[in-house]
Write a protein that holds these residues in place. Structure first.
Motif, PDB file in Angstrom:
ATOM      1  N   SER A 162       0.830  -1.205   0.000  1.00 30.99           N
ATOM      2  CA  SER A 162       0.000   0.000   0.000  1.00 30.99           C
ATOM      3  C   SER A 162       0.864   1.255   0.000  1.00 30.99           C
ATOM      4  O   SER A 162       2.054   1.216   0.321  1.00 30.99           O
ATOM      5  CB  SER A 162      -0.934   0.012   1.213  1.00 30.99           C
ATOM      6  OG  SER A 162      -0.194   0.104   2.414  1.00 30.99           O
ATOM      7  N   ASP A 187      -4.712   1.183  -1.015  1.00 29.19           N
ATOM      8  CA  ASP A 187      -4.706   0.307   0.154  1.00 29.19           C
ATOM      9  C   ASP A 187      -4.182  -1.102  -0.121  1.00 29.19           C
ATOM     10  O   ASP A 187      -3.664  -1.755   0.792  1.00 29.19           O
ATOM     11  CB  ASP A 187      -6.118   0.216   0.734  1.00 29.19           C
ATOM     12  CG  ASP A 187      -6.526   1.513   1.428  1.00 29.19           C
ATOM     13  OD1 ASP A 187      -5.634   2.307   1.777  1.00 29.19           O
ATOM     14  OD2 ASP A 187      -7.738   1.729   1.610  1.00 29.19           O
ATOM     15  N   PRO A 192       1.942  -0.393  -5.597  1.00 27.51           N
ATOM     16  CA  PRO A 192       1.160   0.727  -5.056  1.00 27.51           C
ATOM     17  C   PRO A 192       1.702   2.116  -5.374  1.00 27.51           C
ATOM     18  O   PRO A 192       0.930   3.063  -5.483  1.00 27.51           O
ATOM     19  CB  PRO A 192       1.161   0.458  -3.557  1.00 27.51           C
ATOM     20  CG  PRO A 192       2.370  -0.380  -3.311  1.00 27.51           C
ATOM     21  CD  PRO A 192       2.488  -1.244  -4.528  1.00 27.51           C
TER      22      PRO A 192
END
Length: 280
Positions: A162, A187, A192
């Motif tokens: 995340s 998340d 990410p």
């Protein structure tokens, strides 16, 4: 299990944090900031009270280092904590407890603090620092590029999961009602940071102000292209003999449906960014 960078822009007075971790929803834990006050990243068995307490201390006049000293001195588990702070004057401080998992450490420079734990090596922190210092652009852009450089240098030794970006500015939020200038989170994602950068670019498309040089008159080739695109997207049925009022109403419906109100122009004009988006 996290690396982050907190920063300050002396020109715009923006404060912010960018963070990545092999941890679900890191944006709900690490970043804290308040316009005109400071920014806090709390990680490594994070004591989330460091966020609100740190902001309270800085709002009361404490510097970044004084704030960090106060937070850790009152924490019986400080040896497990890691934190980075920047205050509204640009002073920076970082802390890494002795019991944080290797590699763990941090570095400060002018207007920033970078830190991380369970990293492949210290190169991640050094890369973030060097990139922040050498990058031109907005605070958000500098933070994102620094975070990306940290990942390229090794990042979290356990991998990625995340990431988040928080930038605050006085009346910088939606319609000026709060200070959340940029507040984005990824998340759960295999990459990410790249996904965060993609979402940031979308955020800029929807909410950044129109550049003067991008305001086009709806005439000639621009008008022809606009009619074609509105028809392709289902906002204009008849493409022959379209009068200006019908074209304006169709464009307005498209803009309001696609959430481009921030880029809406007077009748007879269009933001080039909107037209380019329609073409994609």
């Amino acid at each position: 299990m996290t690396f982050s960078i907190v920063g300050f822009d002396p020109k715009t007075k923006e404060l912010g944090i960018a963070v990545q971790s092999k941890f679900l929803g890191v944006g709900s834990v690490v970043p804290w900031a308040k316009a005109g006050v400071g920014a806090v990243a709390t990680q490594s068995y994070a004591n989330t009270t460091y966020g609100p307490k740190g902001l309270e201390l800085m709002e009361a006049g404490k510097t970044a280092q004084e704030t960090l000293d106060a937070l850790t001195s009152e924490d019986e588990q400080a040896e497990f904590r890691q934190a980075g702070i920047v205050d509204a004057q640009g002073n920076a401080a970082t802390f890494t407890g002795e019991k944080c998992y290797d590699w763990a450490g941090g570095v400060t420079g002018q207007y920033f603090a970078a830190q991380g734990n369970i990293l492949v090596s210290e190169e991640t922190v050094q890369a973030m620092a060097k990139t922040f210092e050498s990058t031109e652009g907005t605070l958000a852009e500098k933070l994102l590029k620094a975070l990306d450089a940290g990942q390229d240098a090794g990042g979290d030794s356990r991998g990625m999961q995340s990431a988040a970006l928080l930038v605050v500015k006085e009346k910088g939020g939606y319609a000026g009602y709060n200070d959340r200038f940029v507040d984005l989170r990824v998340d759960e994602h295999p990459d990410p940071i790249k996904e965060l950068i993609r979402i940031y670019e979308l955020q800029q498309l929807y909410f950044a102000p129109t550049k003067e040089e991008n305001i086009l008159e709806i005439q000639g080739e621009v008008r022809t292209e606009l009619i074609s695109q509105l028809n392709r997207h289902g906002y204009l049925e008849n493409t022959t003999e379209v009068n200006d009022e019908t074209l304006f109403q169709s464009l307005t419906t498209y803009i309001h449906t696609e959430n481009f109100e921030g880029r809406e122009q007077a009748q007879g004009k269009i933001d080039l960014e909107v037209l380019n988006y329609m073409k994609k």
